[in-house]
Design a protein around this motif. Structure first.
Motif, short mmCIF file in Angstrom:
data_model
loop_
_atom_site.label_atom_id
_atom_site.label_comp_id
_atom_site.label_asym_id
_atom_site.label_seq_id
_atom_site.Cartn_x
_atom_site.Cartn_y
_atom_site.Cartn_z
N ASP B 381 0.81 -1.21 0.00
CA ASP B 381 0.00 0.00 0.00
C ASP B 381 0.86 1.27 0.00
OD1 ASP B 381 -2.54 -0.92 -0.10
OD2 ASP B 381 -3.21 0.19 1.65
N PHE B 383 2.79 2.16 -2.19
CA PHE B 383 2.99 2.42 -3.63
C PHE B 383 4.27 1.80 -4.18
CE2 PHE B 383 0.86 6.88 -2.97
CZ PHE B 383 -0.23 6.25 -2.40
N HIS B 403 4.86 3.46 -9.09
CA HIS B 403 3.40 3.53 -9.03
C HIS B 403 2.97 4.74 -8.21
CE1 HIS B 403 2.03 0.12 -11.26
NE2 HIS B 403 2.88 -0.67 -10.65
N GLN B 404 1.79 5.26 -8.58
CA GLN B 404 1.32 6.45 -7.89
C GLN B 404 0.16 6.16 -6.95
OE1 GLN B 404 0.83 9.12 -11.12
NE2 GLN B 404 3.02 9.36 -11.31
N LYS B 405 -0.28 4.91 -6.96
CA LYS B 405 -1.27 4.50 -5.95
C LYS B 405 -0.87 3.11 -5.50
CE LYS B 405 -5.28 7.26 -6.90
NZ LYS B 405 -6.44 7.32 -7.76
N LEU B 406 -1.66 2.55 -4.60
CA LEU B 406 -1.25 1.28 -4.03
C LEU B 406 -1.15 0.20 -5.10
CD1 LEU B 406 -3.84 -0.95 -3.54
CD2 LEU B 406 -4.62 1.06 -2.33
N SER B 423 -1.78 -1.90 -10.39
CA SER B 423 -1.93 -0.90 -9.35
C SER B 423 -3.26 -0.18 -9.50
CB SER B 423 -0.79 0.09 -9.44
OG SER B 423 -1.12 1.27 -8.81
N ASP B 425 -3.49 2.91 -9.66
CA ASP B 425 -3.31 4.12 -10.45
C ASP B 425 -3.58 3.88 -11.93
OD1 ASP B 425 -1.13 2.71 -11.22
OD2 ASP B 425 0.36 4.17 -10.63
N PRO B 448 -8.89 1.46 -11.60
CA PRO B 448 -7.92 0.60 -10.94
C PRO B 448 -7.79 -0.77 -11.56
CG PRO B 448 -9.18 1.75 -9.30
CD PRO B 448 -9.73 2.18 -10.63
#
Lengths: 261, 517
Positions: B381, B383, B403-406, B423, B425, B448
């Motif tokens: 989580d 990222f 990655h820019q999100k989890l 991910s 993102d 997602p």
């Protein structure tokens, strides 16, 4: 030592009366009788105050009983966290409850042919031109012309609109009655979101009002739903979607609409 | 008012095409490149092949492949190879350069090496078979009453597949006729995890009702009652690798991870808990059983723990992540899942042969540079991902940033050369499994990405997303190969059959979809 706690002091010094508990129990047992007697006996302001107090007490009592009843329900196994199943990797996440299209439901609805043309508000009150427009009589030259109109209802004016020269401008849409956003409700998810207006698709009153962008009850508008994250069957993000205005914006000062799904 | 130009005369067109050709020629490989001296080295064993070779500097990778096949004497049934250049023999951290087309464009022209240097080329065999990209939905089979949460193909063939659903049942499907076979009823709540044993004798399902159940895939009957033990829902199931089983006929064991912070190791024949591995302080999100007898578990307490599967002791705790660890993958996942079922479709008959075959396949997949290396990648989580080599060190080999999100899901390619990460993102990213270097970002999803799965030949990748589509990606170019719309809602689970013929997916729209080429 404060003066008012003399009973406690006395009890500390000399102990309780021997029949203390007995008397207490009896008083408690008589409580109901006492209350009903009071309710019958009291008159005037006292009765009013007493009734009010009893009313509040009863509400409180019902609430407590309800709470206890809920507590006593026996369940086999832990209750499921929600109605819609999720894979393990989404279980512990607090997912933003975005108003996503229930695409299967939509499909079913489309299958019913009639549903295609049904809108939440099928009939609206007619609005006459006299009510809609006000003749502009101000100014030296306009007073003579008599063909200039001010629209008295709320309107939607696109962001790229520029006014025509004053000499040719037949309809004036007042700045104070222009709207850019609508509070749109998703009927199935019962979520209301404020969304930007894109255009006026149809004003049931007359095609001219559609062209002018008049927002009255029953008008079909197009709103920008990209925030909601709705997705088409092929995986594209849905941008514009139609909605119908459900209130009288000129009375309320806001535009409320329901999404047509 | 613009003037429309008159059409070009023939002379003008000729002149233009001449210029265009001249410009194109710059990219071409020069015909006369001096010879270079090349050492060929096997990637798995690290042995030299054929001493020093003088070859032209514009040799293509294909020609190099021919050469290796000739030297190894495998001309009759050629194996495709990929080549990469070791820039330094002594320095381990030096970059490794893949030879995409030929030596000139990959090595000599960018100036990594000159024609004076000795080039050490590492060759890695590729899958001898080719998986064709799935392109159409062959069936959308209704049956489940709620969303589909997990899907897995049988390791033996692409004819059987099992799905777990929110309606409390798991179903076995016949994927050849595309019809439901058995409904596995018993769980009282959502079926969250399904797992075939490597010899396809058992199916284990884990559920929201805290129990694990075993089923016989041949008859669709339950094997005994619910196996109780966990106090919260089961998140994942991992079977013991086939070659590690104490007795190939009866010694089936599997591990289940749960929200109740424990991992339980069950004996499938005796139907009881053998070990309870407790040590995590939060929900265990993922468990994997490695080929060396280690159990790997990822948890929301930010750690990855490694357990000894014999005595149930914790061996290592890998702490690096700053947030929940969502998923982990082993470089040998594919061979452990399929055990002795290889691409030929003719599994050995006797148990001894099967164990030997499974062991050989595992060792072949895990050997890099002459030693048995099982690599681990964990998605979190925070990222990021970490690449580990737990046999060597408890420090990560690399941190995979980008990655820019989890990061929700991560997998190794079956040949162990690539890592794909899905991910939230909206991107899938490809990473080099050797050093954790970023390769490609696969853009295309608009919501997602939940899961991804490599094809058996490691040349294609399929990803499932919240945007209701599956997408097939070409791993070599990093481009979208095929878009597979069809689902009517989020796609929660996707799996590519081990023989590469079919892809199955399931999601919120309750229909299992099968995809073929």
């Amino acid at each position: 030592m404060p003066q008012n706690e003399y009973i406690e002091r006395w009890q500390k010094l000399h102990g309780k009366r021997l029949d203390h508990d007995e008397r207490k129990r009896k008083r408690l047992a008589r409580e109901g009788h006492k209350q009903s007697q009071n309710a019958q006996k009291f008159h005037g302001l006292r009765a009013k105050l007493y009734a009010k107090k009893r009313h509040a007490e009863k509400i409180q009592m019902r609430k407590t009983i309800k709470k206890h009843e809920q507590k006593n329900i026996k369940s086999d196994g832990p209750s499921e966290p929600s109605a819609n199943p999720l894979p393990p990797y989404l279980l512990d996440r607090s997912l933003p409850n975005n108003a996503k299209a229930l695409s299967t439901a939509i499909k079913q609805k489309r299958a019913e042919k009639a549903a295609k043309f049904s809108v939440p508000l099928p009939k609206v009150r007619g609005i006459s031109e006299e009510e809609m427009f006000k003749v502009v009589k101000t100014g030296k030259k306009t007073a003579k012309k008599g063909w200039k109109r001010v629209i008295t209802k709320p309107t939607f004016v696109g962001s790229d609109f520029t006014r025509r020269p004053v000499k040719y401008e037949r309809f004036i849409r007042p700045m104070g009655l222009r709207y850019k956003k609508a509070n749109v409700t998703h009927p199935e998810l019962a979520v209301t979101v404020q969304l930007p207006l894109l255009s006026v698709k149809k004003n049931p009153q007359s095609p001219m009002y559609t062209q002018l962008g008049v927002l009255t009850k029953g008008t079909i508008i197009e709103v920008n739903v990209s925030e909601l994250g709705m997705v088409t069957v092929s995986g594209k993000v849905v941008w514009g979607r139609w909605a119908q205005i459900t209130n009288n914006p000129e009375n309320d000062g806001c535009v409320n609409a329901v999404l047509l799904v | 008012m613009t003037t429309v130009l008159p059409p070009k005369s023939k002379r003008q067109k000729l002149a233009e095409s001449k210029i265009a050709q001249a410009q194109q020629k710059i990219d071409l490989i020069p015909e006369h490149v001096p010879n270079v001296v090349v050492h060929l080295q096997a990637a798995d064993t690290g042995t030299q092949l054929g001493g020093e070779l003088h070859i032209p500097g514009n040799t293509t990778a294909q020609q190099l492949g021919l050469l290796v096949n000739k030297l190894l004497g495998t001309e009759d049934d050629r194996v495709p190879y990929t080549f990469s250049l070791l820039t330094s023999l002594t320095n381990v951290d030096s970059p490794i350069i893949d030879i995409a087309n030929d030596l000139w464009t990959s090595v000599l022209k960018p100036g990594h090496k000159t024609t004076e240097d000795v080039l050490t080329l590492v060759y890695t065999p590729q899958a001898v078979f080719r998986v064709r990209a799935v392109s159409r939905c062959s069936a959308a089979i209704a049956g489940h009453g709620e969303a589909i949460l997990a899907t897995q193909f049988s390791p033996a063939s692409s004819a059987r597949m099992v799905t777990g659903s929110g309606d409390g049942t798991a179903r076995i499907w016949d994927c050849d006729t595309e019809t439901p076979m058995f409904t596995l009823k018993g769980h009282k709540s959502w079926v969250l995890a399904v797992g075939w044993s490597p010899d396809a004798k058992y199916i284990a399902t884990g559920s929201m009702d805290n129990t694990v159940r075993l089923w016989d895939p041949k008859t669709g009957k339950a094997l005994g009652d619910a196996m109780k033990g966990h106090t919260k829902w089961v998140t994942n199931i991992a079977w013991e690798p086939f070659h590690l089983q104490s007795d190939p006929a009866t010694g089936h064991r599997f591990a289940s991870s749960s929200k109740d912070q424990t991992i339980r190791v069950w004996n499938a024949a005796l139907r009881r808990v053998e070990m309870t591995l407790s040590g995590h302080s939060a929900s265990v999100t993922c468990v994997k059983w490695g080929g060396t007898g280690w159990i790997y578990s990822a948890s929301q307490d930010k750690t990855i723990k490694i357990w000894d599967s014999k005595v149930g002791r914790m061996l290592h705790s890998l702490n690096a992540h700053a947030h929940w660890v969502n998923h982990l993958a082993l470089s040998t996942d594919f061979v452990l899942r399929t055990a002795y079922h290889d691409h030929t479709g003719k599994p050995p008959v006797t148990d001894e042969e099967r164990v030997a075959n499974a062991k050989e396949r595992y060792e072949k997949a895990a050997t890099i540079g002459g030693e048995l290396v099982e690599r681990l990648v964990t998605a979190s989580d925070d990222f990021t991902m970490y690449l580990w080599e737990p046999t060597k060190s408890t420090k990560p080999v690399a941190r995979l940033l980008g990655h820019q999100k989890l990061v929700n899901h991560v997998t190794f390619s079956p040949d162990g050369r690539l890592i794909a990460s899905a991910s939230f993102d909206n991107h899938v990213k490809l990473w080099n499994a050797r050093d954790g270097k970023f390769i490609f970002s696969l853009r295309g999803h608009v919501a997602p990405v939940y899961q991804c799965c490599f094809s058996a030949d490691s040349r294609l990748l399929v990803s499932s997303s919240k945007d209701t589509t599956l997408k097939v990606w070409d791993v070599k170019t990093g481009k979208l190969h095929t878009d597979l719309p069809g689902h009517q809602d989020e796609v929660f689970a996707v799996d590519w059959s081990p023989d590469g013929k079919k892809v199955s997916s399931g999601g919120k729209d309750k229909a299992v979809r099968l995809w073929k080429y």
